[in-house]
Design an enzyme around this catalytic site. Structure first.
Site, PDB file in Angstrom:
ATOM      1  N   CYS A 137      67.214  86.066  17.566  1.00 28.99           N
ATOM      2  CA  CYS A 137      68.172  85.625  18.583  1.00 28.99           C
ATOM      3  C   CYS A 137      68.746  84.257  18.226  1.00 28.99           C
ATOM      4  CB  CYS A 137      67.486  85.582  19.950  1.00 28.99           C
ATOM      5  SG  CYS A 137      68.568  85.016  21.267  1.00 28.99           S
ATOM      6  N   CYS A 140      69.244  81.886  21.169  1.00 25.59           N
ATOM      7  CA  CYS A 140      68.008  81.266  21.673  1.00 25.59           C
ATOM      8  C   CYS A 140      67.543  80.153  20.734  1.00 25.59           C
ATOM      9  CB  CYS A 140      66.858  82.272  21.754  1.00 25.59           C
ATOM     10  SG  CYS A 140      67.285  83.873  22.395  1.00 25.59           S
ATOM     11  N   ASP A 141      67.554  80.421  19.446  1.00 28.63           N
ATOM     12  CA  ASP A 141      66.846  79.549  18.507  1.00 28.63           C
ATOM     13  C   ASP A 141      67.745  78.763  17.550  1.00 28.63           C
ATOM     14  OD1 ASP A 141      64.440  80.444  19.590  1.00 28.63           O
ATOM     15  OD2 ASP A 141      64.326  82.138  18.234  1.00 28.63           O
TER      16      ASP A 141
END
Ligand code: NDP
Length: 315
Positions: A137, A140-141
């Site tokens: 992701c 997200c990261d």
């Protein structure tokens, strides 16, 4: 003979969608029962830090956030249970859901929030470096890879979108594509081709990752099985998988409408499925946004839809 348990609102799955549905359903006195499923807490428990969920100015670990959501649902009386739903029968009302192949519960309403699973290549190194440079992701990261070098695997729209997103953070993005062309839509392809920060490695496959305390590089092979086959190591700090997601809908096949990729089809602007009283929330019905906040929002909608269904049907 033992009577099957009758539940007014059964929630299957314990990601942000399931827990949010449980919070709303318990506050509406629907006495919800939530089965946690295969991965208690859902996909977020594999994310290191969540920094884009509103309300956490300092960020929060995925694990802590899911624990907080669970506590919040429990506080209002949601009955949260371990267990995996293994079969669903929506042919007669109340609906019958089998847990762990044994126990059958009957439910007036069902909220399906079983999520989706990112696909991985299946390399042992993906597990070894999970949270240490391997991610599925970018939204997200990606932030953790500012000014670093990353690789994205895949040649579809998701891979191009993730590469594009990461190109604004990382100093360099490699797109590792196994064929000699991209499968993505023309507009996404053009964006990637025109982006000086993205280099596409066509006909390339990943055989492993290496690094002392985290990912420091990938073992790649170009033109595998051809006369120009070439193996080399590519230094990278992050390795992002974008080879597709699989919605967790296997047990609902044949009993509820799914799209061609297996996602549950919901009526526009609602969480209603084609089965009255069965609602879908979160990634299981969302191939497009796949964010914790959008999943949580749809969990709220599903609980409201379930409450209205119960009221309208005098249940
Ligand atoms: P896709 O199935 O479209 O693409 C998957 C990609 O991963 C392909 O390039 C595929 O390669 C590659 N791949 C699969 N398995 C492997 C493997 N084992 N090793 C290496 N590469 C592999 O998935 P997406 O997630 O990209 O998209 C899913 C759907 O969602 C699509 O319909 C897409 O259009 C849509 N979508 C739309 C967006 C938008 O409109 N903004 C954004 C994101 C997705 P190969 O081509 O060789 O099979």
């Amino acid at each position: 003979m033992e009577q099957n348990e009758r539940i007014r609102c059964l929630i299957i799955g314990s990601g942000p969608a399931g827990y949010t549905a449980a919070i709303y359903a318990s506050r509406a006195n629907l006495s919800p029962v939530l089965y946690e499923g295969m991965q208690p807490g859902g996909q977020l428990t594999t994310t290191s830090e969540v920094e884009n969920f509103p309300g956490y100015p300092e960020g929060i670990s995925g694990m802590d956030m899911m624990e907080d959501l669970k506590k919040q649902a429990a506080r209002f009386g949601a009955d949260i249970r371990r267990g995996i739903a293994t079969a669903a029968d929506f042919s007669t009302h109340p609906y019958r859901i089998t847990i762990e192949g044994e126990k059958v519960v009957e439910a007036d309403t069902v909220i399906i929030s079983t999520g989706a699973s990112a696909k991985y290549l299946g390399l042992p190194d993906e597990a070894k470096y999970a949270g240490l440079g391997v991610s599925a992701c970018a939204t997200c990261d990606g932030f953790f890879y500012r000014k670093k070098i990353v690789a994205v695997v895949g040649g579809g729209d998701t891979a191009c979108e993730e590469a594009e997103y990461l190109s604004h953070l990382a100093s360099k993005v490699y797109l590792i594509v196994r064929k000699n062309y991209l499968r993505a839509s023309n507009i996404m392809q053009k964006r990637v081709f025109d982006n000086p920060n993205i280099e596409i490695l066509f006909e390339t496959q990943t055989e492993g990752l290496f690094g002392e305390n985290g990912v420091e590089g990938a073992h790649l092979v170009k033109g595998k099985g051809t006369d120009h086959e070439e193996r080399y190591d590519l230094p990278i700090d992050g390795f992002f998988l974008a080879i597709g997601h699989k919605p967790n809908t296997d047990i609902f096949k044949g009993s509820i409408e799914l799209d061609e990729n297996g996602y549950i089809v919901t009526r526009p602007y609602t969480t209603e499925t084609n089965v009255p009283g069965v609602f879908a929330a979160g990634d299981v019905a969302d191939p497009r946004y796949r964010q914790a906040i959008t999943a949580a929002a749809s969990g709220c909608k599903a609980a409201i839809d379930a409450e209205r269904y119960l009221v309208n049907n005098n249940l």
